[in-house]
Each structure stands twice: as structure tokens, then as C-alpha cells.
Scaffold this active site. Structure first.
Site, PDB file in Angstrom:
ATOM      1  N   ASP A 107      59.794 -18.351 -21.313  1.00  0.00           N
ATOM      2  CA  ASP A 107      58.370 -18.604 -21.131  1.00  0.00           C
ATOM      3  C   ASP A 107      57.889 -17.697 -20.006  1.00  0.00           C
ATOM      4  O   ASP A 107      58.491 -17.666 -18.931  1.00  0.00           O
ATOM      5  CB  ASP A 107      58.151 -20.077 -20.769  1.00  0.00           C
ATOM      6  CG  ASP A 107      56.687 -20.386 -20.520  1.00  0.00           C
ATOM      7  OD1 ASP A 107      55.856 -19.987 -21.348  1.00  0.00           O
ATOM      8  OD2 ASP A 107      56.390 -21.013 -19.490  1.00  0.00           O
ATOM      9  N   ASP A 109      58.455 -24.470 -18.264  1.00  0.00           N
ATOM     10  CA  ASP A 109      58.077 -25.340 -17.159  1.00  0.00           C
ATOM     11  C   ASP A 109      56.875 -26.218 -17.468  1.00  0.00           C
ATOM     12  O   ASP A 109      56.512 -27.079 -16.676  1.00  0.00           O
ATOM     13  CB  ASP A 109      57.778 -24.512 -15.905  1.00  0.00           C
ATOM     14  CG  ASP A 109      56.590 -23.583 -16.101  1.00  0.00           C
ATOM     15  OD1 ASP A 109      56.145 -23.417 -17.253  1.00  0.00           O
ATOM     16  OD2 ASP A 109      56.091 -23.028 -15.099  1.00  0.00           O
ATOM     17  N   ASP A 155      55.974 -26.456 -23.484  1.00  0.00           N
ATOM     18  CA  ASP A 155      57.325 -25.972 -23.787  1.00  0.00           C
ATOM     19  C   ASP A 155      58.260 -27.084 -24.251  1.00  0.00           C
ATOM     20  O   ASP A 155      59.395 -26.810 -24.656  1.00  0.00           O
ATOM     21  CB  ASP A 155      57.945 -25.305 -22.549  1.00  0.00           C
ATOM     22  CG  ASP A 155      57.115 -24.138 -22.040  1.00  0.00           C
ATOM     23  OD1 ASP A 155      56.681 -23.329 -22.880  1.00  0.00           O
ATOM     24  OD2 ASP A 155      56.901 -24.047 -20.820  1.00  0.00           O
TER      25      ASP A 155
END
Length: 881
Positions: A313, A623, A627
Site C-alpha cells: 500500500d 495501514d 486494506d
């Protein structure tokens, strides 16, 4: 009460609280605690002390060892009961190591424990979710996980219950609706009342299947379970058959029959293998804990070491996650309007050719006209006393007009943003950057708020007299397309800037949908700082052959530019996920591209599934709440401690200092664990295989099992238990593959067959020539011990200094014990002919081990070259499954 008083001394959190809500009093909280109505964690990160002790002691093999101990004690063979001492020491070591690791991990877990804002006695406090009680009033917002079953009293939420039901849709929740623990908030904020806690929560009551709980898939655990399963099935029948043969057919005494049977069964039990695996994983978790990495699932250490695809990410992983507003741009740009007007005036003064240029004659005429005008202006003034504007002065006037108009538009955007930020309660890096840039204003009357959602990719508010203002990605605000806006945004995205569009509609929308007549009024340009350690970490994974995929909800051009600055290989290969509509397109995209932009949470999950379907082992970092779905689906999930509670709770590993540079260390620890257990398992399996083969030979061909339990204990300690434990502490960071069980058998089989052949040869000679069981025991112990030392050298090749010291020390201890403890071990002298036989077997058996090992490895290599599995490979795969 003391804890509550301590809490009362802390400064309460600021925030608006409805006047009719005060929450529970301290006395009411104490009453519920006394009644056990507390939200205790049903699934802690580590096992309890009781669980550690019970799981290390109450095992199938320990029970079997206890039965064997009782048998040898009943027949009066007390010296052969010494094997229990080794088992006791192994068990104690395992318990001590796990408790040591538990203490360290529990301390770190406190740093990442979930906290919730609760209302008590009219004040807001932030407390651990495990301290919530029934009827507590809590406040939830986007990114948080619902800590316990609750009912909404005020506010509105959108929640995702995929962790409970598997359904990934965002569900709207309004006052009166219930929230289930384990679900996570994707948008909105609300005040809720706790209705269930602890084991009464919905997530605790439903079955594991309904929770969609995903047991961590570990090749290491599956392979070891396969070995233990086979041994568990054959060990009792073989022991019974051996006793029957010795007692009823050979006519041995009950004592000798029991002792021989116990020796055979002890040889088949890999008594230290499970312990060694547990200790190796625990020590790996302990070492990572010392480097600020919390392991929430032990076997994920091994999985990450096998990963061949890592999905990253962008925000919070490659970048620091702390954004700032670089600039504010009006739209359409004022300078373009002025430029268009100027260009229009020039066009009127002369016709253009087809290529857009003026004819030379007109150009010359125009130049002459301009020159005469300038000279006249310099000499003559207007009658009213005003000056004639020169071209340069006219240009400066236009520039000033441009600046004034642009400043006015930007001020209007700032005013709009101030009102939006006063009603939007989003808490993330983007929202923090906007609040730092724009001054909050409250002079526009609110109709309703449109909270940010990872699915919508925009947020905003509707004002009663001013219409609807939205901010978000251009593709999502204008799904039907706006080519000019997209092109303008793209020019900034190429520079690595994140672009948010501020758009306005005179219409007040209903709910969260995009209103009619939406037009862009400005752009917000944000920058994100790349982590200093990111380039080195990306380079490490690239050097290890790991395919990196950067996934983000931002513009793919922006993500690509940032990834390129971070040193990602093939960063220019990017795709806009909004263009991916079918599973076939998704499969092709994950195989082709390295950077993905405008990705929704559901698409992140679909990408992980698609990669897994293509036989990849996938790790995912993240985070945010967007996600969570992908983290849950990945083979190994890593979250940042600074991230959302939902992400941290679902992740296998949490980086406590949010340091991406810790990733290589996790991989190395996984490799160390797998490599060391693989070699150790080979040594344990040698003893198991040759004991099984020797038992079968004795049952069908022999008269007497050639070992006693105390002799097997010496061989196990010096050739397996002690050296494998010491060598398991070695740092072996070699790359691993998916052939754990195959390598174990390839290492174990040659030595096991060689030892069996040597012992069988000695058995035949003793039965037909010397007729001495004492000589048989002595010769078999010496030959077996020597071959085991040769197997250590083969399995742990190439030998470094540390390995040589361990192996040669074990040789000295083994043969020294055979001499010093000769009577205790029931060893005797050998006749000359037997000495020659033992010498020949010791000389040539290590060579035979090497030959068989090379032969098996060549067969395996040829099967790989042909691209097809051989019979041996098929057998091993079936066994593992």
C-alpha cells in the site's frame, strides 16, 4: 475503584456530547465488572501460561512415552527408564522458551492494543476495549473496528461486516440499528451503546465457519503434521507385532520382549521434532519483538519467507503517510482564460494559414503598423491627458488582472474548504493536511454531511443556501468523463502530486450520491514524503526475486511517479483500476502491471485472490480500513502500528515503529526457522525410518531387536537431540522453496537405508556365526552412531567452523560415553571377526550415504528439467496433503 479514580484524574477528551447523555457512573461500572460483564478478549495474541504448560505436556507422544515408562518399570528394567529424563528436559526447555517469548510479546501487544473513546460521568475517556462494560456509551468513526456488539444512539455509520460474513458490501447503519463486534467502520461517526461483551458478542457466538476465520496456511506445519500422522498410525501396531514376535515366536522372557519393544518404539518417536519447531518459531518471534515487530501468528514468519509477491500500500508503507498541501489551483485556470482572449485578439488582426501561422505579408504589415503606433505614442499625448498604453504596459495590466482574479478564486476555495472541514470529521493523513492548510469557517448552513468512503473516493457536504460541495478524485466525481479536467489533473500527477478536485453543484443532493450539475471549481495539490528506508527495502526484495506490486486509491500517474522515486522497478507499468471490470482483465493486470491506482477495497482483495490463483504466495502491507479485506485474504499480512485498529487487528505482523525497513529482517527470521527445522527434521526422520525398517526386519527375519532403550537414548541425544538443538540457533538465511517435505526425505532416506543395511548385516552375522546378543548390541550401537555422525555431515553440508565444532564434539561424547558407561549401556567386547566387519561398515557406509544422496538429487533434478513429477515426488505431495 482505584483504577477508576486514576482514570478520573486524567484530563478528559474534548468533544461535543449531547446534554442528555452522561454515560455510566463509576459505581455502575464497578457493578458490571463484579458481575463479569466486561469485554474480555477471547482471542489474545499469545497463549495463557496454563495453555503453554498443557500443550507442551499433554501430547500423544508424551502419553506414549509414559506408557513405555510404566512398562519398563513393571518388568524391573530401571536403567532403561532413563529416556524419560531427556523427554522431561525437552519439555521444560520448550515451556521456558515459550513463556519467555510470551512475556516479551505481551508487553509489545500493549502498544498496539485497541482503544475506544467512552463516555462516563459526562466526560470522554480513551480506554482499552477490554475494559468496556455493558451499557457503556462509545464513539465510533471511520477506520475503527467495532469492539463489542452495540446499538447506535446518535449519528450514522457505514460498516463492513466481511470479517464476520464474507460479504464485502458497506452497510448503512442508522440510530436504532445494531453493530456487530468484528465489523469495521468505513464512513461516518456515531455514539453507540454497548449491548453485549466478551463471549456474548455475536462474533464469539457464531461458528468459525460463519466468521470466515482463515486458518493460517503453513507448509511447515502441514508437512510436520503429515510426518506425525503417519508415525502415529504405524507406531502402535508395529510395537504390538514386535512384542508378539519376541514373546510368542522367539520365546524371550516377558522382560526382554518388553525392553526390545520399548527400544523399537522409542526409535520411531520423533520426540524432539515438535518441540524444536515450537522453540525455533518462538525464538524467531522473540528476536523480531526485540526489533519492534509484533508477531500475532507464529507460522506467518515462515510464510513471509516463502513470499514471491509483495503487495504494498503506497500511503504509510512506501511513503510516511504525513501529507501536506503543496498548492491550491483554481479551475478553470484564470491564466488560460486571459491567454485565450489575447490569442483571439491577435487572430482578428490577420488571417492564418492552414498550419496556424500568419502569412509573411500580414506579419510584416502588422509589425510596421505597431512600430508607427509606438513612435506616435511616444510623441503625442491624448487630449484628456491620459497616456496611451504601450504593449508592454498592456501585458502587465493583464497579468495583474490575472493575479487578482486567481487570488479571488483561491480565497473562495479556501472559504469553501473551511466550511467543509468544519463539518467533516474524517481522521486520516489527507484530512490532517487539509486542516493544517485551511482555516475552519462556519458561516454556511449545513443540510447534511457526505463522509468519506474508500468505495466512493469522495466526501463533502450539502449546504442549504449554497448547494453541494464535494472533494475527491476526478474520476469518481465525474464518472462520465471530463477530458479537459483529467488532462489538467494528469499534468500534476506526473510530478508525483496527489490531486483532489473541489466541485460544486447548485443542487442539494439526497444521501451520498453525486448531484446533477456538478462542476469543478478548484484543485488541491498534496505531496507525500517517501520513507528514507523505502528504496533500500525495495531493492532488497527485488534482489530476492520478489515481485513488487504498489497498490493505491490515488491517481495511477501519481502513484507511478512516487514509486519511481522510491526506486521501484517497472514503476512506469501502471494501470487505472477503474478500467478493470472483469475477472479476466484482473488476472491479466496483476500479471502485467506493477503499479495500480484508483483501487477500491474490493479490488485489492480481488488482486490478492487473482495472484494466489496464479500459484503465487502473496504478502500484503497496509495501514487503513480500506486494506482490511486484502490483509485478511493474503497469505501473510503486515500492518503499521500507526494505522487503523481494523488493519492492526487482522494483520499477522504489526510493525510497531511503522518502519518498512523491518521487512527484510522478518524474511530472514522465516528463512532461519525453515532452514534449521528442515535439516533437524531430516535427522529425526532418519531415526524414525531406520527404526521402522528394523522393526519390520526383526518381525519377519530376525530373532532379537538389536537395541535397548538406554542405547537408543544415547544415540538420540548425541546424534539428534543435542546437535539439532544447537545447530537450530544458527543464522541460516538461504532462500527457501516449497519443497520442505521432499528435502527432508531426500536427506533422511539415504542415511536411514544405510544404517538399516549395516544393522541387518550385523544381525545376520551374529545370528549365524557368533550367537551373541551382547555382541549384536555393541556392534549395532557403534555402527549406528558412526553412520549418524556421517549423516550429520551430509545433511548440514557445507560445514562451517560452528558446525564442525558441534558435530565432532558429539562424536567424542558419543564414543567416550560408550567406553566410560559400557556396563550401564550393556555393551561388551567384540571378537576379531566382528571388529573387522564393524571397521568395514564404518569405512564404506558414509560413502554409500553420499552415493545414495547424490542419486536421489539427480533424479529430482531430472524431474525438474522435464517439468513433470516423478513417482517419488507424487508420493511426497500426497503424503503432505
Amino acid at each position: 475503584m482505584s483504577k477508576l479514580r486514576a482514570n478520573g484524574n486524567r484530563k478528559p477528551l474534548k468533544g461535543q456530547v449531547s446534554r442528555h447523555m452522561t454515560g455510566l457512573t463509576n459505581e455502575e461500572v464497578q457493578e458490571r465488572i463484579a458481575q463479569g460483564q466486561v469485554n474480555n478478549n477471547e482471542n489474545p495474541n499469545t497463549r495463557t501460561y496454563k495453555q503453554i504448560i498443557l500443550e507442551n505436556t499433554l501430547t500423544f507422544f508424551n502419553f506414549l512415552n509414559l506408557v513405555l515408562l510404566v512398562l519398563v518399570l513393571l518388568v524391573g528394567s530401571y536403567k532403561n527408564s532413563m529416556f524419560v529424563g531427556i523427554i522431561f528436559i525437552n519439555t521444560v526447555i520448550g515451556i521456558i522458551q515459550e513463556i519467555r517469548a510470551k512475556k516479551t510479546i505481551d508487553k509489545l501487544a500493549i502498544l498496539t492494543e485497541s482503544k475506544t473513546v467512552v463516555l462516563r460521568e459526562g466526560k470522554k475517556w480513551k480506554i482499552s476495549t477490554e475494559k468496556l462494560v455493558v451499557d457503556d456509551l462509545i464513539f465510533l468513526k471511520a477506520g475503527e473496528q467495532v469492539p463489542a456488539d452495540a446499538k447506535i444512539l446518535e449519528g450514522n455509520l457505514e460498516v463492513n461486516e466481511s470479517l464476520l460474513t464474507g460479504e464485502a458490501d458497506n452497510l448503512p447503519k442508522n440510530p436504532g440499528d445494531e453493530l456487530f463486534s468484528g465489523s469495521f467502520v468505513t464512513a461516518g461517526q456515531a455514539c453507540c451503546q454497548i449491548i453485549h461483551v466478551g463471549s456474548d458478542n455475536y462474533a464469539s457466538r457464531i461458528t468459525s465457519e460463519a466468521k470466515e476465520f482463515k486458518r493460517h496456511n503453513s507448509e511447515l506445519r502441514n508437512s510436520l503434521n503429515a510426518i506425525l500422522k503417519v508415525i502415529s498410525i504405524i507406531i502402535v501396531p508395529l510395537g504390538a507385532m514386535l512384542f508378539y514376535k519376541q514373546y510368542y515366536f522367539v520365546g524371550d522372557s516377558i522382560r526382554d520382549s518388553v525392553v526390545n519393544m520399548v527400544a523399537a518404539v522409542l526409535g520411531m518417536i520423533p520426540e524432539g521434532l515438535v518441540l524444536l519447531t515450537s522453540v525455533a518459531l518462538t525464538l524467531g518471534a522473540l528476536k523480531l519483538a526485540q526489533k519492534k515487530t509484533l508477531v500475532q501468528e507464529l507460522y506467518c514468519i515462515e510464510t513471509l519467507a516463502r513470499v514471491d509477491t509483495l503487495c504494498l500500500d503506497k500511503t504509510g508503507t512506501i511513503t510516511e503517510g504525513t501529507m501536506c498541501v503543496d498548492s491550491v489551483e483554481s479551475y478553470p485556470p484564470v491564466y488560460e482564460e486571459i491567454s485565450d482572449e489575447a490569442s483571439g485578439n491577435k487572430t482578428e488582426s490577420g488571417e492564418r494559414n492552414n498550419d496556424g501561422t500568419k502569412s509573411s505579408e500580414l506579419t510584416e504589415g502588422s509589425a510596421a503598423s505597431e512600430a508607427s503606433a509606438v513612435s506616435a505614442a511616444e510623441a503625442i499625448a491624448k487630449e484628456d491627458g491620459s497616456s496611451i498604453l504601450l504593449p508592454q504596459e498592456e501585458s502587465e495590466t493583464c497579468s495583474e488582472k490575472t493575479r487578482q482574479e486567481d487570488t479571488a478564486k483561491i480565497r473562495e476555495i479556501e472559504h469553501i474548504m473551511g466550511n467543509l472541514l468544519s463539518v467533516l470529521k474524517d481522521q486520516n493523513a489527507t484530512a490532517d493536511a487539509l486542516r493544517a492548510r485551511f482555516k475552519v469557517a462556519q458561516d454556511m448552513e449545513l443540510d447534511h454531511v457526505i463522509p468519506f468512503s474508500s468505495d466512493r473516493k469522495y466526501s463533502g457536504a450539502a449546504f442549504k443556501d449554497a448547494g453541494t460541495y464535494l472533494m475527491g478524485a476526478a474520476q469518481f466525481l465525474f464518472p462520465e468523463g471530463n477530458p479537459e479536467l483529467m488532462e489538467y489533473c494528469g499534468s500534476f500527477a506526473e510530478e508525483g502530486l496527489r490531486v483532489l478536485v473541489v466541485a460544486h453543484s447548485e443542487n442539494v443532493n439526497e444521501g451520498t450520491e453525486i448531484p446533477e450539475g456538478l462542476e469543478p471549481v478548484g484543485l488541491l495539490l498534496l505531496t507525500d514524503v517517501i520513507r528514507a528506508e523505502a528504496p533500500d527495502t525495495l531493492a532488497y526484495f527485488e534482489s530476492q526475486g520478489v515481485d513488487l506490486k504498489v497498490i493505491s486509491g490515488d491517481d495511477p500517474v501519481t502513484v507511478s511517479a512516487i514509486a519511481k522515486r522510491a526506486g521501484l522497478k517497472n514503476a512506469e507499468q501502471y494501470v487505472d483500476a477503474t478500467t478493470i471490470t472483469t475477472q479476466e482483465e484482473m488476472d491479466e493486470a496483476v500479471a502485467t502491471y506493477s503499479v495500480f491506482g484508483r483501487v477500491t477495497p474490493q479490488q485489492k482483495q480481488a488482486m490478492v485472490k487473482s495472484l494466489q490463483a496464479q500459484k503465487h504466495t502473496v504478502a500484503m502491507t497496509g495501514d487503513g480500513v480500506n486494506d482490511v479485506l486484502a490483509l485478511k485474504e493474503a497469505d501473510c499480512s503486515i500492518a503499521m502500528a500507526e494505522g487503523s485498529d481494523a488493519a492492526k487487528n487482522i494483520a499477522n505482523v504489526v510493525l510497531l515503529d511503522s518502519n518498512f525497513a523491518a521487512m527484510p529482517e522478518i524474511v530472514n527470521q522465516g528463512r532461519r526457522v525453515v532452514n534449521n527445522i528442515r535439516t533437524a527434521a531430516s535427522m529425526f526422520l532418519i531415526k524414525t525410518i531406520f527404526s521402522v525398517l528394523l522393526s519390520l526386519i526383526t518381525i519377519f527375519f530376525g530373532d532379537y531387536y538389536p537395541f535397548e532403550p538406554i542405547q537408543m537414548s544415547l544415540i538420540s541425544a548425541c546424534a539428534v537431540g543435542i546437535p539439532t538443538f544447537l545447530l537450530a540457533q544458527e543464522n541460516n538465511y538461504e532462500k527457501i522453496d516449497h519443497t520442505f517435505l521432499r528435502h527432508v526425505f531426500m536427506n533422511a532416506f539415504p542415511a536411514a537405508v544405510t544404517i538399516t543395511g549395516c544393522v541387518f548385516t550385523v544381525m545376520l552375522v551374529c545370528q549365524n556365526v557368533y550367537h551373541s546378543n551382547l555382541m549384536l548390541n555393541t556392534a549395532c550401537v557403534l555402527v549406528t552412531g558412526w553412520n549418524y555422525m556421517a549423516a550429520l555431515k551430509t545433511v548440514y553440508a557445507p560445514l562451517n567452523r560452528y558446525r564442525k565444532v558441534i558435530i565432532y564434539s558429539m562424536q567424542v561424547i558419543f564414543f567416550g560415553a560408550a567406553v566410560v558407561l559400557q556396563n550401564l549401556l550393556t555393551l561388551g567386547s567384540l571378537e576379531f571377526g566382528m571388529i573387522i566387519l564393524v571397521f568395514l561398515l564404518m569405512t564404506f557406509s558414509p560413502i554409500l550415504i553420499e552415493v545414495i544422496t547424490d542419486w536421489l538429487r539427480n533424479i529430482y533434478s531430472r524431474s525438474l528439467d522435464k517439468g513433470e513429477q516423478g513417482k517419488f515426488t507424487i508420493f511426497i505431495d500426497k503424503l503432505r496433503k
